[in-house]
Design a protein around this motif. Structure first.
Motif, PDB file in Angstrom:
ATOM      1  N   ASP A   1      -5.913  -1.228  -4.824  1.00  0.00           N
ATOM      2  CA  ASP A   1      -5.330  -1.785  -3.600  1.00  0.00           C
ATOM      3  C   ASP A   1      -6.224  -2.890  -3.047  1.00  0.00           C
ATOM      4  O   ASP A   1      -7.237  -2.612  -2.404  1.00  0.00           O
ATOM      5  N   GLU A   2      -5.883  -4.125  -3.309  1.00  0.00           N
ATOM      6  CA  GLU A   2      -6.688  -5.284  -2.912  1.00  0.00           C
ATOM      7  C   GLU A   2      -8.176  -5.038  -3.136  1.00  0.00           C
ATOM      8  O   GLU A   2      -8.985  -5.181  -2.215  1.00  0.00           O
TER       9      GLU A   2
ATOM     10  N   THR B   1       0.831  -1.204   0.000  1.00  0.00           N
ATOM     11  CA  THR B   1       0.000   0.000   0.000  1.00  0.00           C
ATOM     12  C   THR B   1       0.867   1.257   0.000  1.00  0.00           C
ATOM     13  O   THR B   1       0.592   2.228  -0.712  1.00  0.00           O
TER      14      THR B   1
HETATM   15 MG   LIG Z   1      -2.201  -2.655   2.157  1.00  0.00          MG
END
Ligand SMILES: [Mg+2]
Ligand SMILES: Nc1ncnc2c1ncn2[C@@H]1O[C@H](COP(=O)(O)OP(=O)(O)OP(=O)(O)O)[C@@H](O)[C@H]1O
Lengths: 213, 270
Positions: free
Chosen positions: B160-161, B42
Motif C-alpha cells: 500500500d503506497e 486501501t
Molecule cells: Mg490508501
C-alpha cells in the motif's frame, strides 16, 4: 541532629511504613486503571463515562473516606489498610485518564501493520499496545507516585502512623525540628521513588530512550 | 489468482467507498491499483487479507472465498507492506522482520537467521539489524518493511503506497530493487499507488480507478497508453500534457525523440 539520632529507629520505621503505603496504592491503582483505560481507549462510547467516573472518584474528600472505609470493610480505624485503599482509589482515578490517553496515542499505522502481520487481538494488546503505551503511562505513574507520597501524610490525622505523624506530633508539641525532618524525609522519599520509576522505565522500555525523561 | 467479484463496501453511515468492483489478478504478476486519494485503493487492498470485510460481494484466492478463512491465519499467509513502513518502534529491526515468522511459530533463532537473510536481500547491512526503527532513515525503514513482507515467503504480497513517503531518488532505487526481486521471486503482487509513473513502471496489469472504486480502465501500461478508454484516463496518464506524445526528429543523422513541445527526451537505438 541529636533528636534525629535519638529517634533513628522510629524514623526508619516510619519511612518504611510510608514507603509501602505509597507504593502499594500506585501499583494497585495502575493495575486497576489498565483494563479500564484500555477499554476506554478502544471503545469510544465507554470513554466519557469512564473518565467522568474517574473525576468523581478523585473529588471525594479523603478524611470522610478514611472514616467510611473501615465501616464498610470492617477494619479498625487505625488499620493502615484504610489509607492504602483510599489512596488506591485516588491513584486509580488519576491513572484511568492517563492509561486511556496512552493507549490512544499508539499510532494507528503501527496497529494496522501489527494486525496485517498476523497478531491476534490479544497478542496485539499485550505485546504491541501495552509496551507502546508504556512511556506515557510511566509519565502518569510518576505523577501519581509523587502525589501519593504526600497524600499518605493525611493518614497521620486518623492515627495511621507514617512520616506524616512527625507533622502532627511536631504541631502538638510546638517542635519545629520534628516537622522539618518530616518534610525533608517525605520529599526525599518522593524523589527516590521517582528515580526508581525512571530506572524501571529505562530497563523495561529501552527503545524509548529520549521519550521517557 | 486473486479474484474480486462484485465487491461493494460502505463504511458505517458514510457513502459507498467502493460501489461495484470486479477484477482478476493473475498469479505471479504485479497488478497496480492507481487512483487519486480516497478512491478506495486501501479499502480494496485490505479486503484480500480481511482487514476490511466487504459489505457485499466476494474476494477469492485460488477459488477459495476469503470470508471462509480465519482472518489471523489468512493474514499470516500474506505479506503486507505499508506506507509509513508501520514498523514496531519497540522491537529491533531484526525482530521486526522476524515477526511474521515468530507469529507462525518459527523458533526464535531460526526466525532471526531468516530475518537477516531477508534484510540482506533488500540491500540492508547487517549492522542495522540491531537498531530500533526510530534510528533508521525513512528509506531504510521502507526496506525493512519490504523485508518483513517477504520474510515468510508468502505467495501474495500486498503493498500500500510502500514508497510514498521517501524522496524521489530513494524511491527510484526501491522501485528498481522491487523489479529485480519480483523477477527472482515471482510473487502475486497487488500494489497501490497514486503515482501513474510508478504504476506503469511496476505493473504488468494496471487498474485505473475513479472515486468510489469505479474502474476507469484495466490493461497493460502499453495498452492504456495506446488506447485510453476516455478523457479521464487520458488526463490521468498525462496524455493531455504533452510529455507522453513523442515524435522522432532527425538531427545529424541520429533519430532523436522529442515531446510535443520539441524538447528532446532521448535517441532511438539503432
Ligand atoms: Mg490508501
Ligand atoms: N475505517 C474507515 N471508516 C470510515 N470511512 C473510511 C474508513 N476507511 C476509509 N474510509 C473512506 O472510504 C473511502 C476510501 O478510502 P481508502 O482509504 O480506501 O482510499 P485510498 O484510495 O486508499 O486513499 P489514499 O490514496 O488517500 O490512501 C474514503 O472516502 C474514506 O474516507
Amino acid at each position: 541532629m541529636t533528636w534525629v539520632r535519638a529517634n533513628q529507629d522510629r524514623l526508619v520505621d516510619l519511612t518504611w511504613q510510608h514507603l509501602w503505603l505509597s507504593v502499594l496504592p500506585v501499583v494497585l491503582g495502575f493495575l486497576l486503571a489498565l483494563p479500564v483505560g484500555w477499554y476506554a481507549s478502544r471503545f469510544r462510547g465507554f470513554r466519557a463515562p469512564a473518565l467522568s467516573f474517574g473525576g468523581v472518584l478523585y473529588s471525594i474528600p479523603s478524611l470522610p473516606l478514611l472514616v467510611i472505609i473501615p465501616s464498610i470493610i470492617g477494619t479498625s480505624f487505625l488499620d493502615p489498610i484504610n489509607v492504602a485503599i483510599t489512596l488506591t482509589i485516588y491513584a486509580l482515578a488519576l491513572l484511568v485518564r492517563t492509561v486511556a490517553d496512552a493507549f490512544g496515542q499508539v499510532p494507528a499505522e503501527v496497529l494496522d501493520s501489527a494486525s496485517a502481520s498476523g497478531y491476534s487481538r490479544w497478542q496485539r494488546a499485550f505485546t504491541v499496545e501495552l509496551p507502546l503505551a508504556g512511556p506515557a503511562m510511566l509519565a502518569g505513574i510518576r505523577v501519581a507516585s509523587v502525589s501519593t507520597v504526600s497524600l499518605v501524610t493525611i493518614g497521620a490525622l486518623v492515627g495511621v502512623s507514617n512520616l506524616g505523624s512527625l507533622f502532627t506530633e511536631g504541631f502538638q508539641r510546638y517542635f519545629n525540628t520534628e516537622i522539618i525532618v518530616g518534610m525533608v524525609l517525605v520529599v526525599a522519599l518522593a524523589l527516590v521513588l521517582d528515580a526508581c520509576w525512571v530506572l524501571l522505565g529505562r530497563v523495561l522500555l529501552p527503545w524509548a530512550r529520549g521519550k521517557v525523561v | 489468482m486473486i479474484e474480486y467479484r462484485s465487491i461493494a463496501k460502505t463504511y458505517d453511515d458514510g457513502p459507498a467507498a467502493v460501489g461495484d468492483f470486479s477484477l482478476t489478478i493473475p498469479s505471479r504478476t504485479t497488478t497496480v491499483l492507481v487512483g487519486s486519494s480516497g478512491c478506495g485503493k486501501t479499502t480494496l487492498l485490505r479486503m484480500v487479507n480481511r482487514m476490511v470485510d466487504p459489505t457485499s460481494g466476494q474476494v477469492l484466492i485460488d477459488d477459495v472465498d476469503v470470508a471462509t478463512r480465519e482472518p489471523v491465519a489468512l493474514r499470516r499467509s500474506i505479506g503486507y507492506v505499508m506506507q509509513q513502513a508501520g514498523l514496531l518502534p519497540h522491537r529491533k529491526v531484526v525482530d521486526n522482520v522476524a515477526t511474521p515468522l515468530r507469529l507462525a511459530g518459527v523458533h526464535k533463532k531460526e526466525a532471526r537467521e531468516r530475518a537477516l537473510v531477508a534484510l540482506e536481500r533488500v540491500g540492508l547491512e547487517a549492522d542495522l539489524a540491531r537498531k530500533y526503527p526510530g534510528q533508521l532513515s525513512g528509506g531504510q525503514q521502507q526496506r525493512v518493511g519490504v523485508a518483513r513482507g517477504l520474510v515468510a515467503d508468502p505467495n501474495i504480497l500486498l503493498m500500500d503506497e510502500p514508497f510514498g513517503a521517501v524522496d524521489p531518488i530513494v524511491r527510484a532505487d526501491l522501485q528498481q530493487q522491487m523489479l529485480e526481486l519480483q523477477q527472482e521471486l515471482g510473487k502475486t503482487i497487488l500494489f497501490v499507488t497514486h503515482d501513474i509513473e510508478e504504476a506503469f513502471l511496476l505493473g504488468d496489469q494496471v487498474v485505473i480507478l475513479r472515486k468510489g472504486g469505479v474502474v476507469a480502465q484495466v490493461g497493460t501500461p502499453a495498452e492504456i497508453l495506446a488506447s485510453p478508454a476516455d478523457d479521464f484516463v487520458s488526463s490521468f496518464v498525462g496524455l493531455d500534457r504533452g510529455h507522453r506524445k513523442l515524435r522522432i526528429k532527425e538531427v545529424d543523422g541520429q533519430q532523436v525523440v522529442v515531446d510535443e513541445q520539441g524538447r528532446p527526451t532521448g535517441v532511438l537505438a539503432p
